[in-house]
Design an enzyme around this catalytic site. Structure first.
Site, PDB file in Angstrom:
ATOM      1  N   LYS A   1       0.848  -1.209   0.000  1.00 33.58           N
ATOM      2  CA  LYS A   1       0.000   0.000   0.000  1.00 33.58           C
ATOM      3  C   LYS A   1       0.878   1.251   0.000  1.00 33.58           C
ATOM      4  O   LYS A   1       0.678   2.165  -0.785  1.00 33.58           O
ATOM      5  CB  LYS A   1      -0.936   0.022   1.230  1.00 33.58           C
ATOM      6  CG  LYS A   1      -1.867  -1.186   1.316  1.00 33.58           C
ATOM      7  CD  LYS A   1      -2.796  -1.117   2.521  1.00 33.58           C
ATOM      8  CE  LYS A   1      -2.096  -1.200   3.862  1.00 33.58           C
ATOM      9  NZ  LYS A   1      -1.433  -2.489   4.146  1.00 33.58           N
TER      10      LYS A   1
ATOM     11  N   ARG B   1     -10.114   0.404   8.253  1.00 34.19           N
ATOM     12  CA  ARG B   1      -9.604  -0.922   8.573  1.00 34.19           C
ATOM     13  C   ARG B   1     -10.619  -1.765   9.331  1.00 34.19           C
ATOM     14  O   ARG B   1     -10.330  -2.904   9.661  1.00 34.19           O
ATOM     15  CB  ARG B   1      -8.411  -0.721   9.491  1.00 34.19           C
ATOM     16  CG  ARG B   1      -7.117  -1.166   8.926  1.00 34.19           C
ATOM     17  CD  ARG B   1      -6.100  -0.782   9.978  1.00 34.19           C
ATOM     18  NE  ARG B   1      -4.925  -1.526   9.843  1.00 34.19           N
ATOM     19  CZ  ARG B   1      -3.833  -1.089   9.230  1.00 34.19           C
ATOM     20  NH1 ARG B   1      -3.817   0.077   8.645  1.00 34.19           N
ATOM     21  NH2 ARG B   1      -2.763  -1.840   9.197  1.00 34.19           N
TER      22      ARG B   1
ATOM     23  N   ARG C   1      11.609  -5.931   5.421  1.00 35.43           N
ATOM     24  CA  ARG C   1      11.461  -4.476   5.228  1.00 35.43           C
ATOM     25  C   ARG C   1      12.399  -3.715   6.161  1.00 35.43           C
ATOM     26  O   ARG C   1      12.562  -4.057   7.322  1.00 35.43           O
ATOM     27  CB  ARG C   1      10.023  -4.052   5.498  1.00 35.43           C
ATOM     28  CG  ARG C   1       9.862  -2.528   5.492  1.00 35.43           C
ATOM     29  CD  ARG C   1       8.447  -2.079   5.426  1.00 35.43           C
ATOM     30  NE  ARG C   1       7.637  -2.603   6.506  1.00 35.43           N
ATOM     31  CZ  ARG C   1       6.307  -2.493   6.554  1.00 35.43           C
ATOM     32  NH1 ARG C   1       5.664  -1.880   5.575  1.00 35.43           N
ATOM     33  NH2 ARG C   1       5.646  -2.987   7.566  1.00 35.43           N
TER      34      ARG C   1
ATOM     35  N   ARG D   1      10.901  -1.819  11.539  1.00 35.95           N
ATOM     36  CA  ARG D   1       9.740  -1.360  12.300  1.00 35.95           C
ATOM     37  C   ARG D   1       9.500  -2.318  13.454  1.00 35.95           C
ATOM     38  O   ARG D   1       9.637  -3.520  13.288  1.00 35.95           O
ATOM     39  CB  ARG D   1       8.510  -1.331  11.379  1.00 35.95           C
ATOM     40  CG  ARG D   1       8.047   0.072  11.049  1.00 35.95           C
ATOM     41  CD  ARG D   1       7.032   0.105   9.951  1.00 35.95           C
ATOM     42  NE  ARG D   1       5.771  -0.571  10.285  1.00 35.95           N
ATOM     43  CZ  ARG D   1       4.698  -0.568   9.495  1.00 35.95           C
ATOM     44  NH1 ARG D   1       4.739   0.078   8.342  1.00 35.95           N
ATOM     45  NH2 ARG D   1       3.601  -1.190   9.847  1.00 35.95           N
TER      46      ARG D   1
ATOM     47  N   ARG E   1      -0.676  -9.314  13.172  1.00 33.37           N
ATOM     48  CA  ARG E   1      -1.241  -8.314  12.252  1.00 33.37           C
ATOM     49  C   ARG E   1      -2.018  -8.992  11.124  1.00 33.37           C
ATOM     50  O   ARG E   1      -3.065  -8.499  10.696  1.00 33.37           O
ATOM     51  CB  ARG E   1      -0.125  -7.433  11.678  1.00 33.37           C
ATOM     52  CG  ARG E   1       0.409  -6.436  12.706  1.00 33.37           C
ATOM     53  CD  ARG E   1       1.763  -5.896  12.316  1.00 33.37           C
ATOM     54  NE  ARG E   1       1.760  -5.170  11.086  1.00 33.37           N
ATOM     55  CZ  ARG E   1       2.831  -5.024  10.295  1.00 33.37           C
ATOM     56  NH1 ARG E   1       3.995  -5.568  10.656  1.00 33.37           N
ATOM     57  NH2 ARG E   1       2.746  -4.326   9.196  1.00 33.37           N
TER      58      ARG E   1
END
Ligand code: AP5
Ligand code: MG
Length: 218
Positions: free
Chosen positions: A13, A88, A127, A160, A171
């Site tokens: 996203k 969400r 990431r 992160r 998640r």
């Protein structure tokens, strides 16, 4: 254009929003980025949000809805925006529709990014983000030129906090139970367009361009 980018954690996203911002001059609004900024600033919102984010849980609806309402009222979004990470939950989607309806506006299109779960885990685990400018990299799929340093500003690349394996799984579960029902919500309203989000980011962007050309004649 008033668009939503919908998709599980790691679907791309943020990556696609940045590419679209450049091409279409449509500003991104990422609730994740807004909340992380608040965490860094140590504000009351940040302290509250962090207690949920670090576990991979959602920040309560009423908090996020207030944040987004305040953003949408800003003049820089008067001509359109790209929502990344909001709504969400069904309650958030309904609150958004109500708020936009009162202002005589509406969401035009929802792009739903589709990626296999196994690939999502790989993307999130690899990431790295620049601590200074928030540019996003990936150890294998988008490695920085110099190890550990941002190509854009030279800042340090960090992981992160919610990209650790256990939190990633949480998640993904939260996505399935709370957010995936929005696919049907927007499909029933004729706004949903599904886009395969595997392959390199430019290929994904090409598919998004095609959808937007079909829908807006761009
Ligand atoms: P948020 O920041 O929104 O995180 P998320 O939805 O979990 O999504 P991500 O940012 O992890 O993934 P992305 O889809 O943006 O992928 P990216 O482009 O980075 O939310 C974080 C937290 O904030 C939530 O858990 C919650 O606590 C809270 N929150 C936020 N909004 C909320 C709301 N509305 N209500 C309640 N709570 C809220 O890409 C991922 C990686 O893959 C990168 O390394 C990238 O380089 C790589 N990549 C991207 N595209 C490709 C590709 N095509 N091929 C290969 N690699 C790729
Ligand atoms: Mg993101």
């Amino acid at each position: 254009m008033r668009l939503i980018l919908l998709g599980p954690p790691g679907a791309g996203k943020g990556t696609q929003a940045k590419l679209m911002e450049k091409d279409y001059r449509i500003p991104q609004i990422s609730t994740g980025d807004i909340l992380r900024e608040a965490v860094t600033a140590g504000s009351t919102l940040g302290v509250l949000a962090n207690s949920f984010m670090r576990k991979g849980s959602l920040v309560p609806d009423e908090v996020v809805i207030e944040v987004i309402k305040e953003r949408l009222a800003r003049p820089e979004y008067a001509r359109g925006y790209l929502l990344d990470g909001f709504p969400r939950t069904l309650a958030q989607a309904e609150a958004l529709d109500r708020a936009l309806g009162l202002a005589g506006s509406r969401i035009e299109l929802v792009l739903s990014l589709v990626v296999d779960e196994e690939e999502l885990v790989q993307r999130l685990a690899g990431r790295r983000v620049c601590e200074r400018c928030t540019e996003v990299f990936h150890l294998s799929f988008r490695p920085p030129r110099a190890t550990g340093l941002c190509d854009r500003c030279g800042g340090p690349l960090v992981q992160r906090e919610d990209d650790r394996e256990e939190t990633i799984r949480r998640r993904l579960q939260v996505y399935k139970s709370e957010t995936a029902p929005l696919i049907d919500y927007y499909r029933q309203r004729g706004k949903l367009r599904e886009v395969s989000a595997t392959g390199d980011p430019d290929a994904v962007k090409g598919r998004i361009d095609q959808v937007l050309r079909g829908s807006f004649g761009l």
